[in-house]
Design a protein around this motif. Sequence first.
Motif, PDB file in Angstrom:
ATOM      1  N   PRO A  12      -1.660  -1.138  -0.335  1.00 15.03           N
ATOM      2  CA  PRO A  12      -2.245  -2.143   0.539  1.00 15.03           C
ATOM      3  C   PRO A  12      -1.789  -3.553   0.197  1.00 15.03           C
ATOM      4  O   PRO A  12      -1.515  -3.855  -0.967  1.00 15.03           O
ATOM      5  CB  PRO A  12      -3.749  -2.016   0.299  1.00 15.03           C
ATOM      6  CG  PRO A  12      -3.957  -0.824  -0.526  1.00 15.03           C
ATOM      7  CD  PRO A  12      -2.651  -0.378  -1.081  1.00 15.03           C
ATOM      8  N   LYS A  17       1.530  -5.475  -5.605  1.00 15.15           N
ATOM      9  CA  LYS A  17       2.866  -4.860  -5.695  1.00 15.15           C
ATOM     10  C   LYS A  17       3.902  -5.868  -6.211  1.00 15.15           C
ATOM     11  O   LYS A  17       4.646  -5.581  -7.138  1.00 15.15           O
ATOM     12  CB  LYS A  17       3.316  -4.309  -4.324  1.00 15.15           C
ATOM     13  CG  LYS A  17       2.419  -3.211  -3.782  1.00 15.15           C
ATOM     14  CD  LYS A  17       2.907  -2.681  -2.446  1.00 15.15           C
ATOM     15  CE  LYS A  17       2.885  -3.700  -1.320  1.00 15.15           C
ATOM     16  NZ  LYS A  17       1.556  -4.254  -0.999  1.00 15.15           N
ATOM     17  N   ARG A 136      -5.498 -14.888  -3.136  1.00 12.86           N
ATOM     18  CA  ARG A 136      -4.079 -15.265  -3.017  1.00 12.86           C
ATOM     19  C   ARG A 136      -3.925 -16.483  -2.119  1.00 12.86           C
ATOM     20  O   ARG A 136      -3.036 -17.302  -2.308  1.00 12.86           O
ATOM     21  CB  ARG A 136      -3.274 -14.074  -2.475  1.00 12.86           C
ATOM     22  CG  ARG A 136      -1.791 -14.327  -2.468  1.00 12.86           C
ATOM     23  CD  ARG A 136      -1.008 -13.062  -2.193  1.00 12.86           C
ATOM     24  NE  ARG A 136      -1.230 -12.575  -0.838  1.00 12.86           N
ATOM     25  CZ  ARG A 136      -0.741 -11.429  -0.367  1.00 12.86           C
ATOM     26  NH1 ARG A 136      -0.005 -10.659  -1.142  1.00 12.86           N
ATOM     27  NH2 ARG A 136      -0.974 -11.051   0.868  1.00 12.86           N
ATOM     28  N   THR A 169      -4.856  -3.360 -14.580  1.00 17.01           N
ATOM     29  CA  THR A 169      -4.178  -4.493 -15.208  1.00 17.01           C
ATOM     30  C   THR A 169      -2.685  -4.334 -14.934  1.00 17.01           C
ATOM     31  O   THR A 169      -2.195  -3.199 -14.790  1.00 17.01           O
ATOM     32  CB  THR A 169      -4.393  -4.543 -16.742  1.00 17.01           C
ATOM     33  OG1 THR A 169      -3.678  -3.455 -17.332  1.00 17.01           O
ATOM     34  CG2 THR A 169      -5.862  -4.479 -17.121  1.00 17.01           C
TER      35      THR A 169
HETATM   36  P1  ADP Z   1       1.076  -7.554  -2.802  1.00 16.30           P
HETATM   37  O1  ADP Z   1       2.528  -7.828  -3.159  1.00 16.30           O
HETATM   38  O2  ADP Z   1       0.688  -6.130  -3.039  1.00 16.30           O
HETATM   39  O3  ADP Z   1       0.707  -8.007  -1.428  1.00 16.30           O
HETATM   40  P2  ADP Z   1       0.490  -9.665  -4.766  1.00 16.30           P
HETATM   41  O4  ADP Z   1       1.420  -9.289  -5.880  1.00 16.30           O
HETATM   42  O5  ADP Z   1       0.850 -10.833  -3.906  1.00 16.30           O
HETATM   43  O6  ADP Z   1       0.163  -8.402  -3.839  1.00 16.30           O
HETATM   44  O7  ADP Z   1      -0.946  -9.893  -5.464  1.00 16.30           O
HETATM   45  C1  ADP Z   1      -2.085 -10.322  -4.722  1.00 16.30           C
HETATM   46  C2  ADP Z   1      -2.960 -11.175  -5.630  1.00 16.30           C
HETATM   47  O8  ADP Z   1      -3.544 -10.355  -6.645  1.00 16.30           O
HETATM   48  C3  ADP Z   1      -2.178 -12.288  -6.351  1.00 16.30           C
HETATM   49  O9  ADP Z   1      -2.980 -13.473  -6.357  1.00 16.30           O
HETATM   50  C4  ADP Z   1      -1.987 -11.722  -7.761  1.00 16.30           C
HETATM   51  O10 ADP Z   1      -1.908 -12.748  -8.727  1.00 16.30           O
HETATM   52  C5  ADP Z   1      -3.253 -10.877  -7.955  1.00 16.30           C
HETATM   53  N1  ADP Z   1      -3.080  -9.714  -8.860  1.00 16.30           N
HETATM   54  C6  ADP Z   1      -2.045  -8.823  -8.868  1.00 16.30           C
HETATM   55  N2  ADP Z   1      -2.256  -7.860  -9.811  1.00 16.30           N
HETATM   56  C7  ADP Z   1      -3.446  -8.149 -10.400  1.00 16.30           C
HETATM   57  C8  ADP Z   1      -4.210  -7.523 -11.455  1.00 16.30           C
HETATM   58  N3  ADP Z   1      -3.810  -6.407 -12.071  1.00 16.30           N
HETATM   59  N4  ADP Z   1      -5.394  -8.095 -11.800  1.00 16.30           N
HETATM   60  C9  ADP Z   1      -5.829  -9.217 -11.160  1.00 16.30           C
HETATM   61  N5  ADP Z   1      -5.157  -9.860 -10.167  1.00 16.30           N
HETATM   62  C10 ADP Z   1      -3.971  -9.326  -9.776  1.00 16.30           C
END
Ligand code: ADP
Length: 199
Positions: A12, A17, A136, A169
Amino acid sequence: MRRGKTFIISGPSGVGKSTVLHALFADWNDLYFSVSATTRAPRVGEVDGKDYHFIAAEQFRAMIEKDAFLEYAEYVGNFYGTPKKYVDEAMEAGRDVILDIEIQGATQVCEKRPETVRIFIAPPSWEELERRLTARGTDTPEKVQKRLLRAKVEMETAGNYDYFVINDTVENAVSELRAIMCAEHCKPNERMNQIMNQQ
Ligand code: ADP
Ligand code: 5GP
């Protein structure tokens, strides 16, 4: 020389990711990240050619007509596609390839290339997914709701994937990804080929 493998990473929006993949790539030079083309506007901090190739809808259509995509799909109002040429070049050079793509695209790739490995990344809870998407700060509240609706559908299809990683994590998620990729290279066919080709 061994041929690289393709690994699809789906999950999601907001699950983390990109964050997990940045950490994975930080100390793994020999991996190739497939940079997708998209008609979506860049977010603050995103770099054209690195995060995505940001292109206009007409350009995207022209690429479809030239059969330049390994797969493409529409996602929450925008188009996303994987340029085929670079994926093939990287695999032929023996590099593993990572595709960060959603589930419709994943299905298309696996129909064409059934040996592709599919990994689903899930959040530790629904509340945490909503919190991450909102924190985000890149999407309007309406877009966040659309992405959450889409996330429900995606979670229902996760059972078709080969592996399921929970991003509680970043460290745990990265080490599970590494373990999966390592195990996939220990399959008998590949190992036997390695031995046979040495003789
Ligand atoms: P995606 O690429 O799946 O859309 P993002 O990498 O942009 O997601 O991450 C979405 C938000 O969640 C960002 O603000 C990121 O810093 C945060 N985030 C990602 N992994 C974790 C984690 N393991 N614990 C807490 N926050 C996280
Ligand atoms: P975002 O807009 O949050 O960067 O990405 C939205 C969704 O599109 C994510 O699920 C991401 O995995 C997916 N995506 C990114 N690139 C591609 C692509 O080339 N093809 C497909 N099918 N999905 C993609």
